[in-house]
Design an enzyme around this catalytic site. Sequence first.
Site, PDB file in Angstrom:
ATOM      1  N   LYS A  92       0.833  -1.204   0.000  1.00 24.38           N
ATOM      2  CA  LYS A  92       0.000   0.000   0.000  1.00 24.38           C
ATOM      3  C   LYS A  92       0.866   1.253   0.000  1.00 24.38           C
ATOM      4  O   LYS A  92       0.594   2.215  -0.745  1.00 24.38           O
ATOM      5  CB  LYS A  92      -0.922   0.008   1.222  1.00 24.38           C
ATOM      6  CG  LYS A  92      -2.076  -0.977   1.162  1.00 24.38           C
ATOM      7  CD  LYS A  92      -2.907  -0.892   2.435  1.00 24.38           C
ATOM      8  CE  LYS A  92      -4.085  -1.852   2.416  1.00 24.38           C
ATOM      9  NZ  LYS A  92      -4.864  -1.785   3.684  1.00 24.38           N
TER      10      LYS A  92
ATOM     11  N   ALA B 281      -1.210   1.606   6.590  1.00 30.57           N
ATOM     12  CA  ALA B 281      -1.349   0.676   7.714  1.00 30.57           C
ATOM     13  C   ALA B 281      -2.387  -0.385   7.377  1.00 30.57           C
ATOM     14  O   ALA B 281      -3.248  -0.188   6.517  1.00 30.57           O
ATOM     15  CB  ALA B 281      -1.747   1.429   8.981  1.00 30.57           C
ATOM     16  N   ASP B 282      -2.282  -1.498   8.065  1.00 36.29           N
ATOM     17  CA  ASP B 282      -3.270  -2.564   7.910  1.00 36.29           C
ATOM     18  C   ASP B 282      -3.362  -3.309   9.236  1.00 36.29           C
ATOM     19  O   ASP B 282      -2.347  -3.525   9.903  1.00 36.29           O
ATOM     20  CB  ASP B 282      -2.878  -3.518   6.787  1.00 36.29           C
ATOM     21  CG  ASP B 282      -4.042  -4.393   6.351  1.00 36.29           C
ATOM     22  OD1 ASP B 282      -5.009  -3.845   5.795  1.00 36.29           O
ATOM     23  OD2 ASP B 282      -3.991  -5.613   6.580  1.00 36.29           O
ATOM     24  N   THR B 283      -4.577  -3.682   9.608  1.00 38.70           N
ATOM     25  CA  THR B 283      -4.808  -4.382  10.870  1.00 38.70           C
ATOM     26  C   THR B 283      -5.435  -5.737  10.599  1.00 38.70           C
ATOM     27  O   THR B 283      -6.377  -5.848   9.806  1.00 38.70           O
ATOM     28  CB  THR B 283      -5.727  -3.558  11.792  1.00 38.70           C
ATOM     29  OG1 THR B 283      -5.091  -2.309  12.089  1.00 38.70           O
ATOM     30  CG2 THR B 283      -5.997  -4.289  13.105  1.00 38.70           C
TER      31      THR B 283
ATOM     32  N   SER C 228       0.256  -3.443  11.189  1.00 34.76           N
ATOM     33  CA  SER C 228       1.501  -3.120  10.509  1.00 34.76           C
ATOM     34  C   SER C 228       1.398  -1.711   9.956  1.00 34.76           C
ATOM     35  O   SER C 228       0.337  -1.294   9.486  1.00 34.76           O
ATOM     36  CB  SER C 228       1.750  -4.120   9.374  1.00 34.76           C
ATOM     37  OG  SER C 228       3.038  -3.939   8.814  1.00 34.76           O
TER      38      SER C 228
END
Length: 205
Positions: free
Chosen positions: A63, A84-86, A121
């Site tokens: 991303k 970000a990614d969760t 992250s």
Amino acid sequence: MHQENKIYLASKSPRRRELLHQVGIEFDLLLLRDAAPRGPDVTEIVLPGELPYDYVSRVTQEKAAMAWKVMQMRKLLPRPILAADTTVVLDQQILGKPANRDEAIHMLTQLAGKTHQVLTSLAVQHAHGLEAITQTSEVSFAPLTDAQIHAYCLTTEPYDKAGGYGIQGVAARFISHIDGSYSGIMGLPLFETCKVLRQSGIFIP
């Protein structure tokens, strides 16, 4: 904060926007495509055999790199880009965003009475490279009745969140213990975010 300390945020999450505002980080949105005729800019498909930690790190860095390309294509003012990614993980199984009420009920039933992990992250792409980190928290749910789960899934809260719940909402009453970063569980661990932004050249007191 001076203009040169502004960043781009490559995320549609309203919670991440709130968290950045909370710690005084200025940003403009630089959003990637979810669908459109050509498909999403970054697909969030888990690769065969890919572990949750590797998955969330890879998607986040993709991303950030894609948003950097979009910034250049649009000839925008160069700034560091935060992505970000969760991911919610139970017994090494990734629980994504529920597509419907049945999926939400199934996820909450799985989480009830157990401890799971929330991996967030974050990656910052800047002119000199990429800084990235993944933060892990543990969340323990109390046992839940079917009535509690069904009532919660009648609200709008579960459907845009990994794992089918939001710690900052009604689901807080289900959570007996957390070990880690509250803001990370929301979607952006603020201590780590500030650390990575400093490493990327952003001045944060």
